[in-house]
Write an enzyme that holds these catalytic residues in place. Structure first.
Site, mmCIF file in Angstrom:
data_model
loop_
_atom_site.group_PDB
_atom_site.id
_atom_site.type_symbol
_atom_site.label_atom_id
_atom_site.label_comp_id
_atom_site.label_asym_id
_atom_site.label_seq_id
_atom_site.Cartn_x
_atom_site.Cartn_y
_atom_site.Cartn_z
ATOM 1 N N SER A 140 0.867 -1.186 0.000
ATOM 2 C CA SER A 140 0.000 0.000 0.000
ATOM 3 C C SER A 140 0.900 1.232 0.000
ATOM 4 C CB SER A 140 -0.861 0.005 1.263
ATOM 5 O OG SER A 140 -1.535 1.234 1.406
ATOM 6 N N TYR A 153 -2.105 -0.866 10.885
ATOM 7 C CA TYR A 153 -2.194 -1.195 9.446
ATOM 8 C C TYR A 153 -0.913 -0.766 8.729
ATOM 9 C CZ TYR A 153 -4.103 -1.176 4.640
ATOM 10 O OH TYR A 153 -4.332 -1.410 3.297
HETATM 11 N N1 LIG Z 1 -8.872 -0.557 -1.255
HETATM 12 C C1 LIG Z 1 -7.820 0.202 -1.089
HETATM 13 O O1 LIG Z 1 -7.908 1.443 -1.186
HETATM 14 C C2 LIG Z 1 -6.465 -0.405 -0.803
HETATM 15 C C3 LIG Z 1 -5.350 0.428 -0.835
HETATM 16 C C4 LIG Z 1 -4.096 -0.104 -0.591
HETATM 17 C C5 LIG Z 1 -3.958 -1.448 -0.310
HETATM 18 N N2 LIG Z 1 -5.057 -2.243 -0.269
HETATM 19 C C6 LIG Z 1 -4.849 -3.664 0.025
HETATM 20 O O2 LIG Z 1 -5.430 -4.441 -0.988
HETATM 21 C C7 LIG Z 1 -5.752 -5.733 -0.468
HETATM 22 C C8 LIG Z 1 -7.175 -6.078 -0.860
HETATM 23 O O3 LIG Z 1 -8.044 -5.135 -0.260
HETATM 24 P P1 LIG Z 1 -9.446 -4.706 -0.888
HETATM 25 O O4 LIG Z 1 -9.460 -3.238 -0.955
HETATM 26 O O5 LIG Z 1 -9.730 -5.494 -2.092
HETATM 27 O O6 LIG Z 1 -10.383 -5.120 0.329
HETATM 28 P P2 LIG Z 1 -11.707 -6.040 0.388
HETATM 29 O O7 LIG Z 1 -12.178 -5.922 1.792
HETATM 30 O O8 LIG Z 1 -12.625 -5.673 -0.726
HETATM 31 O O9 LIG Z 1 -11.135 -7.499 0.091
HETATM 32 C C9 LIG Z 1 -10.316 -8.181 1.008
HETATM 33 C C10 LIG Z 1 -10.575 -9.657 0.854
HETATM 34 O O10 LIG Z 1 -9.719 -10.369 1.771
HETATM 35 C C11 LIG Z 1 -10.514 -11.346 2.427
HETATM 36 N N3 LIG Z 1 -9.931 -11.674 3.729
HETATM 37 C C12 LIG Z 1 -9.888 -10.912 4.833
HETATM 38 N N4 LIG Z 1 -9.322 -11.586 5.840
HETATM 39 C C13 LIG Z 1 -8.979 -12.799 5.359
HETATM 40 C C14 LIG Z 1 -8.352 -13.943 5.928
HETATM 41 N N5 LIG Z 1 -7.986 -13.980 7.217
HETATM 42 N N6 LIG Z 1 -8.135 -15.014 5.138
HETATM 43 C C15 LIG Z 1 -8.517 -15.007 3.835
HETATM 44 N N7 LIG Z 1 -9.124 -13.962 3.250
HETATM 45 C C16 LIG Z 1 -9.353 -12.866 4.010
HETATM 46 C C17 LIG Z 1 -11.883 -10.686 2.565
HETATM 47 O O11 LIG Z 1 -12.903 -11.632 2.856
HETATM 48 C C18 LIG Z 1 -12.023 -10.039 1.200
HETATM 49 O O12 LIG Z 1 -12.541 -10.921 0.245
HETATM 50 C C19 LIG Z 1 -5.522 -5.653 1.041
HETATM 51 O O13 LIG Z 1 -4.275 -6.224 1.359
HETATM 52 C C20 LIG Z 1 -5.492 -4.157 1.299
HETATM 53 O O14 LIG Z 1 -4.773 -3.825 2.450
HETATM 54 C C21 LIG Z 1 -6.321 -1.762 -0.518
#
Ligand SMILES: NC(=O)c1ccc[n+]([C@@H]2O[C@H](COP(=O)([O-])OP(=O)(O)OC[C@H]3O[C@@H](n4cnc5c(N)ncnc54)[C@H](O)[C@@H]3O)[C@@H](O)[C@H]2O)c1
Length: 255
Positions: A140, A153
């Site tokens: 991130s 985080y």
């Molecule tokens: N959305 C953003 O703005 C953003 C920005 C930077 C980084 N990220 C990173 O991107 C990645 C995906 O995030 P997203 O935005 O798609 O979020 P999201 O909440 O839409 O998806 C996350 C997924 O991970 C699954 N998950 C959570 N805990 C879990 C576990 N213990 N075991 C297996 N699966 C699990 C959830 O059920 C979900 O399907 C994450 O690592 C997040 O930190 C997101």
């Protein structure tokens, strides 16, 4: 198709960025294993299978060692090799420095940091034996920027960036490339904090979009992160390892 005969594990593939990565990999010909804690993973697998694409759902809590072992063992039993691991699963919940408990801290670390290392360890063992592979972590911009209510985080994401670099160096002799993507604001469920989609607020639209605090003037889409992950998994990426590919519309290169 470029990923034909490749086996890819994508954690958190039931939603958001992970789901977009699963779909992109499957469309490029890969056999994708969706390692997801929620039943959403089954829906994604079924949808892709109905289109004739190859996806298998293995319900997995990446924070549990037993589930990680089962994921890697079952994938190897089914397909015989693991070519690509994407450590995408992640959680976010805000906590002030004064309210953070040990349980909050441990929960964040177990999913967003510990699982990244220990699943990489298992996959790397298989990749070493088979002569190579790719590990791609979803870090991130919070891997290096500061943010209130997010010390847990951001510490985890900073750790993901360092795991990426250290494993890249250590696993290079085995032809295992380790890279990461660093998304900025992406429109997923994670952008919804306390019921409010932070990419839809008036403040976001004015400050980040209209005033171009994000130079490209908008939040990103999960598919745009998936494109970067696909590049790092593809044969076009050969001489890049230990890299953080920033996918943030320019957010982190200005002030
Ligand atoms: N959305 C953003 O703005 C953003 C920005 C930077 C980084 N990220 C990173 O991107 C990645 C995906 O995030 P997203 O935005 O798609 O979020 P999201 O909440 O839409 O998806 C996350 C997924 O991970 C699954 N998950 C959570 N805990 C879990 C576990 N213990 N075991 C297996 N699966 C699990 C959830 O059920 C979900 O399907 C994450 O690592 C997040 O930190 C997101």
């Amino acid at each position: 198709m470029p990923l034909t005969s490749k086996v890819a594990i994508v954690t958190g593939g039931g939603e958001g960025i992970g789901r977009a990565i699963v779909k992109r990999f499957a469309q490029e010909g890969a056999q994708v294993v969706i390692a997801e804690i929620e039943p959403t993973g089954q829906q994604v697998a079924q949808q892709l299978n109905e289109q004739g694409l190859k996806a298998l759902f293995l319900q997995t809590d990446v924070a549990k060692a037993k589930d990680r072992n089962n994921l890697v063992r079952t994938t190897l039993d089914h397909f015989g090799h693991i070519d690509i691991l994407v450590n995408n699963a992640g959680i976010y919940f805000p906590r002030s420095v004064f309210e953070m408990t040990q349980a909050d801290w441990t929960k964040m670390m177990s999913v967003n940091l510990d699982a990244v290392f220990f699943l990489s360890q298992l996959a790397a063992q298989a990749m070493k034996e088979q002569g190579g592979g790719r590990i791609i972590n979803v870090a991130s911009v919070n891997s290096w920027l500061g943010m209130p209510l997010s010390s847990h985080y951001n510490a985890a994401k900073g750790g993901v960036a360092q795991i990426t670099r250290c494993l890249a160096v250590e696993l290079a002799p085995y032809n295992i490339l380790v890279n990461a993507v660093a998304p900025g604001f992406i429109k997923t469920r994670m952008a919804i904090v306390d019921g409010v989609d932070e990419t839809e607020t008036e403040f976001f639209k004015t400050f980040y979009c209209d005033h171009r605090r994000i130079p490209l003037g908008r939040a990103g889409l999960p598919e745009e992160v998936a494109s970067a992950v696909y590049f790092l998994a593809s044969d076009d990426c050969q001489y890049i390892t230990g890299h953080l590919l920033v996918v943030d519309g320019g957010l982190s290169i200005t002030f």
